[in-house]
Scaffold this active site. Structure first.
Site, short mmCIF file in Angstrom:
data_model
loop_
_atom_site.label_atom_id
_atom_site.label_comp_id
_atom_site.label_asym_id
_atom_site.label_seq_id
_atom_site.Cartn_x
_atom_site.Cartn_y
_atom_site.Cartn_z
CB CYS A 85 19.80 20.86 44.94
SG CYS A 85 18.89 20.18 43.54
CB SER A 129 24.53 17.78 37.63
OG SER A 129 23.11 17.85 37.78
CG HIS A 176 23.21 17.61 41.73
ND1 HIS A 176 23.32 17.78 43.10
CD2 HIS A 176 22.14 18.38 41.34
CE1 HIS A 176 22.36 18.58 43.52
NE2 HIS A 176 21.63 18.97 42.47
CB CYS A 203 20.31 26.51 41.79
SG CYS A 203 20.84 25.05 40.86
#
Length: 383
Positions: free
Chosen positions: A89, A238, A339, A369
């Site tokens: 991510c 998200s 996201h 994260c």
């Protein structure tokens, strides 16, 4: 040590699941902010030393070094190379780090950093086959080495979000209130034109279509948990979406040579990691490490961006570090804005920069994260 400056930053709007950007080829999606970045800064694109791009699940249209392909699709010079990186991510936040480090090392002067993700074209079910960090299984659960170290415990983001909520005493109601605030803040930012400077309209879409302005606590409370017996619902997670973002990172010499006006200075860069089974707790030790390394405290930071992969993550991070919600994701976060995994880091940086300029803040800290228990931290100084 030489400085690294952010000259400009731009992003696409976020396109919702099966939304306005779902049909766009991943290379064209990535090309859009690159083209706009070059236009806005007025640089000679042949002078760019490299394109560092974040993207995960590089299969299908995202395969074959999408960073290089997006640059070429944007119509840019063939002599400029590109590289695609995957720190889950945090991929495009890491892209900014690598770009800044290249400039700070003195080996590069102009670098385009960013990322893209066409999540509509790589469905979760297909991504799971190749072990997507967004999936519910792992690509390493048959590794003898992994099993010897971590056992056969399920590695799952939903499970991790539940574990965090339990450990930090975060209720479902608290997560739903946080989710509602994300949508309300993003709605306000849109209606007040606060995203206008950072968004380059695409395919007629000039605003984020992931925002749900009618979200209510009653509606969130009616959703079923993702896991039986759990408290995490889709409403506090998200959204899958399509988006891309790009930043121009420059050295002090490049600023002089090309007549550029920096918008911010890179003040600190670091990345740390924690337990990969818990997976999503990384921002806590990473932020502690970054502040100590930079000789700063929470009170020195004017604004924070902590990615809203799940509401429990920023809530635990704020609780552990004593960070007030009033300073965090002031224009909304991933729950409302989506996201787009490989693009999120660059999107957050773009929004953080604009938020600092709007509010007159000096320092902004960004973290998120990442799969494997990792977390990047970037501190920028508005100029």
């Amino acid at each position: 040590m030489p400085e690294a400056y952010i000259i400009d930053a731009v992003r696409t709007p976020t396109g919702r699941k099966k939304g306005s950007l779902a049909h766009i080829h991943p290379a064209d999606l990535g090309a859009h902010p690159i083209r706009e970045l070059v236009k806005r800064t007025g640089i000679d694109p042949s002078q760019v030393d490299d394109v560092v791009w974040g993207c995960t699940e590089t299969i299908g249209g995202q395969a074959g070094d999408i960073g290089r392909t997006a640059w070429l699709v944007a119509g840019m010079p063939e002599e400029v190379p590109g590289v695609t990186i995957d720190r889950q991510c945090g991929s495009s936040q890491q892209a900014v780090h690598f770009a800044a480090q290249g400039v700070m090392s003195g080996t590069q002067d102009l670098v385009v950093a960013g990322g893209s993700q066409a999540m509509n074209q790589i469905p979760i079910s297909a991504a799971m086959i190749v072990g997507a960090q967004y999936g519910f299984n792992t690509p390493f659960d048959s590794s003898p080495g992994w099993l010897a170290r971590y056992g056969d415990e399920e590695v799952n983001q939903i499970k991790s979000a539940e574990m965090i909520a339990d450990k930090w005493g975060i209720s479902r109601a608290a997560m739903e209130e946080f989710s509602l605030a994300s949508h309300q803040r993003a709605k306000a930012a849109t209606e007040n034109g606060w995203f206008a400077n950072e968004i380059a309209p695409l395919e007629g879409l000039d605003r984020d279509e992931t925002i749900r302005p009618t979200t209510s606590l009653e509606g969130l409370a009616a959703l079923n948990p993702v896991r039986e017996g759990g408290i995490v619902t889709a409403g506090v997670a998200s959204q899958n979406c399509d988006a891309a973002a790009a930043l121009l990172i420059a050295s002090e010499q490049a600023v002089k040579d090309h007549g550029l006006t920096p918008r911010a200075r890179i003040h600190h860069l670091s990345v740390r990691a924690a337990n990969p089974v818990w997976m999503l707790t990384g921002p806590i030790p990473a932020t502690q490490y970054a502040l100590k390394k930079a000789g700063m405290s929470v009170s020195d930071i004017d604004l924070f961006e902590c990615n809203e992969a799940f509401a429990s993550i920023p809530l635990a991070w704020m609780k552990e570090l004593g960070i007030p919600h009033e300073k965090v994701n002031i224009h909304g976060g991933g729950i409302a804005l989506g996201h787009p995994i490989g693009a999120t880091g660059a999107r957050l940086m773009t929004s953080l920069l604009n938020a600092l300029e709007r509010t007159g803040g000096r320092y902004g800290l960004q973290t998120m994260c990442e799969g494997g228990g990792q977390a990047n931290v970037t501190i920028i100084e508005r100029l």
